[in-house]
Write an enzyme that holds these catalytic residues in place. Structure first.
Site, short mmCIF file in Angstrom:
data_model
loop_
_atom_site.label_atom_id
_atom_site.label_comp_id
_atom_site.label_asym_id
_atom_site.label_seq_id
_atom_site.Cartn_x
_atom_site.Cartn_y
_atom_site.Cartn_z
N ARG A 26 -5.76 -8.01 -2.31
CA ARG A 26 -5.19 -6.27 -2.65
C ARG A 26 -5.86 -5.69 -4.06
O ARG A 26 -5.98 -6.54 -5.08
CB ARG A 26 -3.61 -6.65 -2.62
N GLU B 23 -5.44 2.59 -1.81
CA GLU B 23 -6.46 2.91 -0.54
C GLU B 23 -5.69 3.42 0.54
O GLU B 23 -4.54 3.55 0.58
CB GLU B 23 -7.06 1.67 -0.29
N HIS C 86 -11.81 -1.92 3.65
CA HIS C 86 -10.65 -2.87 4.14
C HIS C 86 -10.94 -3.42 5.59
O HIS C 86 -10.20 -3.34 6.61
CB HIS C 86 -9.32 -2.26 3.95
C1 8YV Z 1 -5.25 -5.66 7.76
C2 8YV Z 1 -4.77 -7.47 5.74
O1 8YV Z 1 -6.42 -5.37 8.52
O2 8YV Z 1 -3.66 -8.57 6.97
C3 8YV Z 1 -3.34 -8.05 6.03
O3 8YV Z 1 -2.90 -8.29 5.41
O4 8YV Z 1 -4.90 -6.77 4.60
C4 8YV Z 1 -5.82 -6.75 6.80
O5 8YV Z 1 -6.53 -7.98 7.18
C5 8YV Z 1 -4.00 -4.86 7.47
O6 8YV Z 1 -3.23 -4.81 6.74
C6 8YV Z 1 -3.52 -4.54 8.94
O7 8YV Z 1 -2.25 -3.90 8.91
#
Ligand code: 8YV
Length: 325
Positions: A244, A273, A291
């Site tokens: 993060r 982001e 991401h």
């Molecule tokens: C996702 C992520 O793409 O799963 C997670 O926590 O950070 C990512 O892999 C995204 O958050 C999907 O909602």
């Protein structure tokens, strides 16, 4: 014949196989614009649903959870991370919450290595030079061109040795790196696989010629990589973040990249982001991605199916396997 399917608010457009399975088993209201719904947008559309399938882009602080109509009984997030959901508020309201661990471990570990190599081998500068049609102009190949930092024999510090941290460590070991780690608690030897444990993040930073961040975003980890933390790291270290963005203080990392104190960074996640700190666009030793850690067809399908498995269990009267609240 009455329709007995549970009603589901599908708050993003997920991969087609996931949408098809959701439509087969639920009475769906779909965010067909794939709009970036706020909590208020979700509340406004949740009046007639039993559950919500959400992404991590929508935030669910206490006031949003309290604002959800009483008919909403479960919130399934299409993500392993759950810092966007106030779990205490969910528990207090009796809202069941689930996430999607395990299924994205390998994809995120792959992107970790992509970033580690791209940063340490100066892929951005090299790519921009050749695609800017400058290679011929600068006289072509030179023995000293784009010299990067080798990974073999170097210490990779892993901050957060959970599933993804361990999968990244396995890949790095195969590249000849030595693994050190910090985690809230020390792992058992079968999970450590010879990695050296540090009981504080500071101790880990001191030895990390490469650092890869895999911890959760919490008030304790926010800005863990700040000016003081960077000052502890070896000269010319390389930092990778697939966890993060807010774990890094951009006001500390960007000047360190500009001065070369940190040789390079590979970043897939950013504070605030998608509003990325624009200084990263000018900083050539920052290799940045939007991401995409879990962005493979296989993984995004598996994430959607895992979220639906949790919803299915709940509506069968069983415990969702990934229940968080
Ligand atoms: C996702 C992520 O793409 O799963 C997670 O926590 O950070 C990512 O892999 C995204 O958050 C999907 O909602």
């Amino acid at each position: 014949m009455p329709n007995n399917k549970p009603r589901l608010l599908v708050a993003r457009i997920f991969p087609q196989d996931v949408m098809d399975r959701a439509a087969r088993d639920y009475d769906c209201i779909v965010n067909s614009e794939d709009a970036n719904w706020s909590g208020a947008d979700v509340i406004a559309r949740a009046g007639e649903v039993d559950a919500i399938l959400t992404s991590a882009r929508t935030k669910y602080p206490a006031e949003v959870i309290q604002g959800l109509p009483a008919n909403v009984r479960m919130l399934a997030t299409f993500s392993v991370g759950y810092e966007h959901i106030d779990l205490d508020a969910a528990k207090a309201r009796g809202l069941v919450v689930s996430n999607t661990p395990d299924v994205l471990t390998e994809a995120v570990a792959d992107i970790t290595i992509l970033l580690l190599l791209a940063a340490s081998r100066r892929a951005r500068e090299a790519f921009e030079m050749i695609t800017g049609d400058n290679w011929l102009k600068i006289g072509g190949w030179k023995p000293t061109q784009f010299l990067g930092t080798g990974a073999q024999g170097k210490v990779l510090g892993i901050l957060g040795m959970g599933r993804i941290g361990r999968a990244a460590a396995a890949r790095a070991r195969a590249m000849g790196m030595t693994i050190h780690y910090h985690n809230r608690s020390r792992l058992t030897p079968d999970l450590e696989q010879g990695a050296v444990y540090h009981d504080t993040p500071q101790s880990l930073l001191k030895v990390s010629q490469f650092l890869s961040i895999h911890c959760e975003s919490t008030p304790e980890t926010r800005h863990l990589i700040n000016t003081d933390g960077i000052a502890l790291m070896p000269e010319g270290a390389i930092i990778v973040n697939t966890a993060r963005g807010d774990i890094i203080d951009d006001d500390a990392l960007i000047p360190a990249l500009e001065s070369g104190r940190i040789a390079a960074a590979g970043l897939d996640v950013f504070a605030g982001e998608p509003d990325v700190d624009k200084r990263y666009f000018m900083t050539k030793n920052a290799f940045i991605l939007p991401h995409i850690g879990s962005a493979t067809v296989e993984t995004r399908n598996a994430m959607g199916f895992r979220a639906l498995d949790n919803l299915d269990a709940f509506f069968r009267g069983e415990e969702p396997v990934d229940r968080l609240a």
